[in-house]
Design a protein around this motif. Sequence first.
Motif, PDB file in Angstrom:
ATOM      1  N   ILE A 246      50.027  36.836  28.963  1.00  0.00           N
ATOM      2  CA  ILE A 246      49.916  37.721  30.122  1.00  0.00           C
ATOM      3  C   ILE A 246      48.450  38.072  30.323  1.00  0.00           C
ATOM      4  CG2 ILE A 246      50.566  39.970  31.067  1.00  0.00           C
ATOM      5  CD1 ILE A 246      53.133  39.811  29.401  1.00  0.00           C
ATOM      6  N   LEU A 247      47.956  37.993  31.569  1.00  0.00           N
ATOM      7  CA  LEU A 247      46.560  38.314  31.864  1.00  0.00           C
ATOM      8  C   LEU A 247      46.280  39.795  31.615  1.00  0.00           C
ATOM      9  CD1 LEU A 247      46.013  36.292  35.174  1.00  0.00           C
ATOM     10  CD2 LEU A 247      45.343  35.637  32.846  1.00  0.00           C
ATOM     11  N   ILE A 248      45.042  40.078  31.195  1.00  0.00           N
ATOM     12  CA  ILE A 248      44.625  41.440  30.865  1.00  0.00           C
ATOM     13  C   ILE A 248      43.820  42.012  32.032  1.00  0.00           C
ATOM     14  CG2 ILE A 248      43.264  42.857  29.300  1.00  0.00           C
ATOM     15  CD1 ILE A 248      43.765  40.747  27.143  1.00  0.00           C
ATOM     16  N   VAL A 249      44.154  43.246  32.438  1.00  0.00           N
ATOM     17  CA  VAL A 249      43.407  43.911  33.516  1.00  0.00           C
ATOM     18  C   VAL A 249      42.257  44.713  32.891  1.00  0.00           C
ATOM     19  CG1 VAL A 249      45.505  44.063  34.893  1.00  0.00           C
ATOM     20  CG2 VAL A 249      44.829  46.009  33.495  1.00  0.00           C
ATOM     21  N   PRO A 250      41.182  45.002  33.659  1.00  0.00           N
ATOM     22  CA  PRO A 250      40.039  45.747  33.099  1.00  0.00           C
ATOM     23  C   PRO A 250      40.382  47.201  32.809  1.00  0.00           C
ATOM     24  CG  PRO A 250      39.777  45.421  35.466  1.00  0.00           C
ATOM     25  CD  PRO A 250      40.963  44.602  35.065  1.00  0.00           C
ATOM     26  N   LYS A 251      39.630  47.808  31.903  1.00  0.00           N
ATOM     27  CA  LYS A 251      39.817  49.229  31.597  1.00  0.00           C
ATOM     28  C   LYS A 251      39.529  50.060  32.840  1.00  0.00           C
ATOM     29  CE  LYS A 251      38.748  49.055  26.658  1.00  0.00           C
ATOM     30  NZ  LYS A 251      37.865  49.550  25.588  1.00  0.00           N
ATOM     31  N   GLY A 252      40.350  51.076  33.040  1.00  0.00           N
ATOM     32  CA  GLY A 252      40.181  51.932  34.211  1.00  0.00           C
ATOM     33  C   GLY A 252      40.970  51.490  35.418  1.00  0.00           C
ATOM     34  N   ALA A 253      41.584  50.304  35.356  1.00  0.00           N
ATOM     35  CA  ALA A 253      42.410  49.833  36.488  1.00  0.00           C
ATOM     36  C   ALA A 253      43.645  50.724  36.612  1.00  0.00           C
ATOM     37  CB  ALA A 253      42.817  48.388  36.283  1.00  0.00           C
ATOM     38  N   GLN A 254      43.991  51.074  37.839  1.00  0.00           N
ATOM     39  CA  GLN A 254      45.116  51.956  38.106  1.00  0.00           C
ATOM     40  C   GLN A 254      46.289  51.170  38.700  1.00  0.00           C
ATOM     41  OE1 GLN A 254      45.011  55.337  37.302  1.00  0.00           O
ATOM     42  NE2 GLN A 254      43.054  54.736  36.361  1.00  0.00           N
ATOM     43  N   ILE A 255      47.494  51.709  38.480  1.00  0.00           N
ATOM     44  CA  ILE A 255      48.681  51.080  39.053  1.00  0.00           C
ATOM     45  C   ILE A 255      48.538  51.018  40.572  1.00  0.00           C
ATOM     46  CG2 ILE A 255      51.161  51.361  39.438  1.00  0.00           C
ATOM     47  CD1 ILE A 255      51.290  52.639  36.650  1.00  0.00           C
ATOM     48  N   GLY A 256      48.772  49.831  41.130  1.00  0.00           N
ATOM     49  CA  GLY A 256      48.665  49.639  42.570  1.00  0.00           C
ATOM     50  C   GLY A 256      47.325  49.103  43.025  1.00  0.00           C
ATOM     51  N   ASP A 257      46.304  49.045  42.124  1.00  0.00           N
ATOM     52  CA  ASP A 257      45.002  48.486  42.494  1.00  0.00           C
ATOM     53  C   ASP A 257      45.148  47.024  42.915  1.00  0.00           C
ATOM     54  OD1 ASP A 257      43.643  50.793  42.049  1.00  0.00           O
ATOM     55  OD2 ASP A 257      42.776  50.209  40.126  1.00  0.00           O
ATOM     56  N   LYS A 258      44.409  46.631  43.960  1.00  0.00           N
ATOM     57  CA  LYS A 258      44.427  45.249  44.410  1.00  0.00           C
ATOM     58  C   LYS A 258      43.508  44.393  43.544  1.00  0.00           C
ATOM     59  CE  LYS A 258      45.647  45.952  49.268  1.00  0.00           C
ATOM     60  NZ  LYS A 258      45.288  45.648  50.678  1.00  0.00           N
ATOM     61  N   VAL A 259      43.978  43.165  43.304  1.00  0.00           N
ATOM     62  CA  VAL A 259      43.144  42.178  42.606  1.00  0.00           C
ATOM     63  C   VAL A 259      42.582  41.250  43.670  1.00  0.00           C
ATOM     64  CG1 VAL A 259      43.137  40.295  40.937  1.00  0.00           C
ATOM     65  CG2 VAL A 259      44.527  42.335  40.512  1.00  0.00           C
ATOM     66  N   VAL A 260      41.244  41.148  43.717  1.00  0.00           N
ATOM     67  CA  VAL A 260      40.580  40.355  44.749  1.00  0.00           C
ATOM     68  C   VAL A 260      39.780  39.237  44.094  1.00  0.00           C
ATOM     69  CG1 VAL A 260      40.467  42.312  46.335  1.00  0.00           C
ATOM     70  CG2 VAL A 260      38.581  41.913  44.747  1.00  0.00           C
ATOM     71  N   VAL A 261      39.283  38.320  44.950  1.00  0.00           N
ATOM     72  CA  VAL A 261      38.482  37.195  44.488  1.00  0.00           C
ATOM     73  C   VAL A 261      37.164  37.208  45.251  1.00  0.00           C
ATOM     74  CG1 VAL A 261      38.346  34.697  44.225  1.00  0.00           C
ATOM     75  CG2 VAL A 261      40.546  35.854  43.976  1.00  0.00           C
ATOM     76  N   GLU A 262      36.059  37.136  44.549  1.00  0.00           N
ATOM     77  CA  GLU A 262      34.744  37.173  45.180  1.00  0.00           C
ATOM     78  C   GLU A 262      34.606  36.055  46.209  1.00  0.00           C
ATOM     79  OE1 GLU A 262      31.660  37.068  42.287  1.00  0.00           O
ATOM     80  OE2 GLU A 262      32.110  39.033  41.459  1.00  0.00           O
ATOM     81  N   GLY A 263      34.183  36.429  47.440  1.00  0.00           N
ATOM     82  CA  GLY A 263      33.934  35.437  48.471  1.00  0.00           C
ATOM     83  C   GLY A 263      35.124  35.151  49.364  1.00  0.00           C
ATOM     84  N   TYR A 264      36.284  35.769  49.083  1.00  0.00           N
ATOM     85  CA  TYR A 264      37.484  35.510  49.883  1.00  0.00           C
ATOM     86  C   TYR A 264      38.106  36.842  50.292  1.00  0.00           C
ATOM     87  CZ  TYR A 264      36.923  30.842  47.971  1.00  0.00           C
ATOM     88  OH  TYR A 264      36.417  29.623  47.615  1.00  0.00           O
TER      89      TYR A 264
END
Length: 320
Positions: A246-264
């Motif tokens: 399972i991928l690990i999210v960064p520290k401080g990430a909150q439930i519902g935060d969007k995951v984005v990709v640089e440049g898109y």
Amino acid sequence: MSFIARMASASVLRRLTQRADEAEKIITELKATIELLKDKAAVVESKPEEERLRQENANLRTEIDALKIQLVLTEVRNGVKQVALPSQEAIARCVDKSRSQVTSSAPVVDKKVEVVQKTDDVKDQQKSKKKGKDAVNSEAKPKKGKVANAGPVEPEKMDVSRLDLRVGKIVEVEKHPDADTLYIEKVDVGEEQPRTVVSGLVKHVSLEEMKGRVAVFMLNLKPAKMRGVLSQAMIMCASSPEKVEILIVPKGAQIGDKVVVEGYSGEPDAVLNPKKKVWETLKPDLRTNSDGVATWKSAPLKVEGKGLIVAPSLRDVQIQ
């Protein structure tokens, strides 16, 4: 009624139907024999045989009536609705009435036919006029769907911004009751109600590790049933033939935060259209790089202002 009782009722019904068919066949044969005996009535020896056959015929009819009664009772017990058939006299009366109505209304029918023929002639004339007008209009008007001097049609955008990736937390998890390799999870992704997610991770992640896990989920795949349970999202994992993480999210990430990709940039689809194969097209370019960072076409996945999405140990593998 239990399954065995239904099976027994069906068996009784088949036997009764078979016996009724056999009885009708015997009666037909007996009738033929009786007619043959009548032709030879002059022979004295045939009379006792004819009487015996008559008696046997009567007995068979009695048995058939009893079988029919049993058949009806069996059908009623099995919920088959019974419909009363009209008598022969009622049928004969209806036929006679219909014949008299047809005979009395014959002149009216002829008039109706004449009117219909005239109406058809008028319609044909109107259609021919309309065709002439349509032909003129088609020359004057451009064909539907074609715009004069229209520019080139822009191709549909096909990049990772169409995926709705968000941080979520597993608040409940259990093994699927009908599948040894599946978990059923309740996932909080910042909406009013948790989403149900079915994941095939039993062989790769323990139940204890799943409890309370914070991860990345794709929310806009079309919901699909997996062994009878509707799955409303997908947990994102790094995957190799031997191992799934399972991928690990960064520290401080909150439930519902969007995951984005640089440049898109851009708004994700509400629901990915399976016919357009959006996920199937984008999936091959979702991979971890040599540092374990989740990427799409080498651009890293991240939670804005909080950090990158990474895999625990798998490098240069598919994300799915």
